[in-house]
Design an enzyme around this catalytic site. Structure first.
Site, PDB file in Angstrom:
ATOM      1  N   CYS A  80     145.904  85.278  38.792  1.00 46.03           N
ATOM      2  CA  CYS A  80     147.246  84.871  39.193  1.00 46.03           C
ATOM      3  C   CYS A  80     147.813  83.838  38.211  1.00 46.03           C
ATOM      4  O   CYS A  80     148.186  84.196  37.106  1.00 46.03           O
ATOM      5  CB  CYS A  80     147.253  84.387  40.645  1.00 46.03           C
ATOM      6  SG  CYS A  80     148.912  84.355  41.359  1.00 46.03           S
ATOM      7  N   HIS A 172     144.225  87.970  43.727  1.00 44.14           N
ATOM      8  CA  HIS A 172     143.195  86.970  44.010  1.00 44.14           C
ATOM      9  C   HIS A 172     141.929  87.645  44.536  1.00 44.14           C
ATOM     10  O   HIS A 172     141.772  87.798  45.752  1.00 44.14           O
ATOM     11  CB  HIS A 172     143.696  85.988  45.078  1.00 44.14           C
ATOM     12  CG  HIS A 172     144.771  85.070  44.615  1.00 44.14           C
ATOM     13  ND1 HIS A 172     144.503  83.810  44.151  1.00 44.14           N
ATOM     14  CD2 HIS A 172     146.111  85.228  44.541  1.00 44.14           C
ATOM     15  CE1 HIS A 172     145.642  83.217  43.815  1.00 44.14           C
ATOM     16  NE2 HIS A 172     146.632  84.068  44.039  1.00 44.14           N
ATOM     17  N   GLU A 174     139.070  86.488  44.869  1.00 41.71           N
ATOM     18  CA  GLU A 174     138.241  85.528  45.618  1.00 41.71           C
ATOM     19  C   GLU A 174     138.656  85.419  47.086  1.00 41.71           C
ATOM     20  O   GLU A 174     137.943  84.805  47.887  1.00 41.71           O
ATOM     21  CB  GLU A 174     138.296  84.146  44.946  1.00 41.71           C
ATOM     22  CG  GLU A 174     139.549  83.342  45.194  1.00 41.71           C
ATOM     23  CD  GLU A 174     140.803  83.761  44.433  1.00 41.71           C
ATOM     24  OE1 GLU A 174     141.826  83.064  44.569  1.00 41.71           O
ATOM     25  OE2 GLU A 174     140.778  84.779  43.706  1.00 41.71           O
TER      26      GLU A 174
END
Length: 191
Positions: A80, A172, A174
């Site tokens: 990002c 993202h 994660e």
């Protein structure tokens, strides 16, 4: 092979990356100053606010060391805001930091503001199954140079790419329990 991954810890989704790497059994450390990059096998530049992260990189004296880390051929993953920071993009004529690690121009907040955030599944080159993708105030890649490999698109826009030792995603990885993209990054270290 035991590897150690640093997560640039000046602003953004640092904790989430550290936790995801821990789940994968990878030693992960926070990187706050130049000497924290010593001995690392790879680095994640997380999502957050690219202008703030860039300013803090400069204030912490990290810019030169990040460039030498890149020149050493160490694996770097920008997610990002990290994607924006890794770009060569000078199209917006700002003084915002661009590290120039991957030859591409980006559109910040390309998918809209925070309220336009969304989740989807992506076909990702090099990964056998679709990957879960969370987009939060996400950029997209407008154009890439000849040495950049496009890895994923969404709605006709480039959202993941790589060049040599650098991987970037607009989403993202994660923030999901789908660690395929993080594993893809870790595989780059072994090559």
């Amino acid at each position: 092979m035991a590897i150690t991954i640093g997560v640039l810890a000046v602003q953004g989704a640092v904790r989430e990356h550290l936790l995801a790497l821990k789940v994968l059994g990878v030693k992960a450390v926070s990187v706050k100053k130049a000497e924290d990059l010593e001995g690392l096998d790879g680095l994640i530049i997380p999502g957050g606010e690219s202008t703030a992260i860039g300013r803090l990189i400069r204030e912490q004296g990290l810019e030169d060391r990040l460039h030498s880390f890149h020149k050493e051929g160490k694996a770097i993953f920008g997610t990002c805001a990290g994607l924006i920071l890794c770009s060569t993009d000078k199209s917006h004529k700002t003084d915002d930091l661009r590290l120039g690690f991957i030859d591409m121009e980006v559109e910040r907040n390309g998918f809209g503001r925070q309220v336009a955030s969304f989740e989807t599944s992506l076909n990702f080159e090099g990964i056998d199954q679709e990957v879960e993708a969370v987009f939060i105030r996400a950029p997209y890649i407008q154009s890439v140079g000849p040495d950049v490999k496009v890895l994923a698109t969404f709605d006709g826009k480039i959202v993941a790419a790589e060049q040599d030792n650098v991987l970037v995603t607009a989403h993202h990885p994660e923030l999901t329990e789908d660690y395929a993209v993080l594993n893809y990054f870790l595989d780059k270290i072994g090559k």
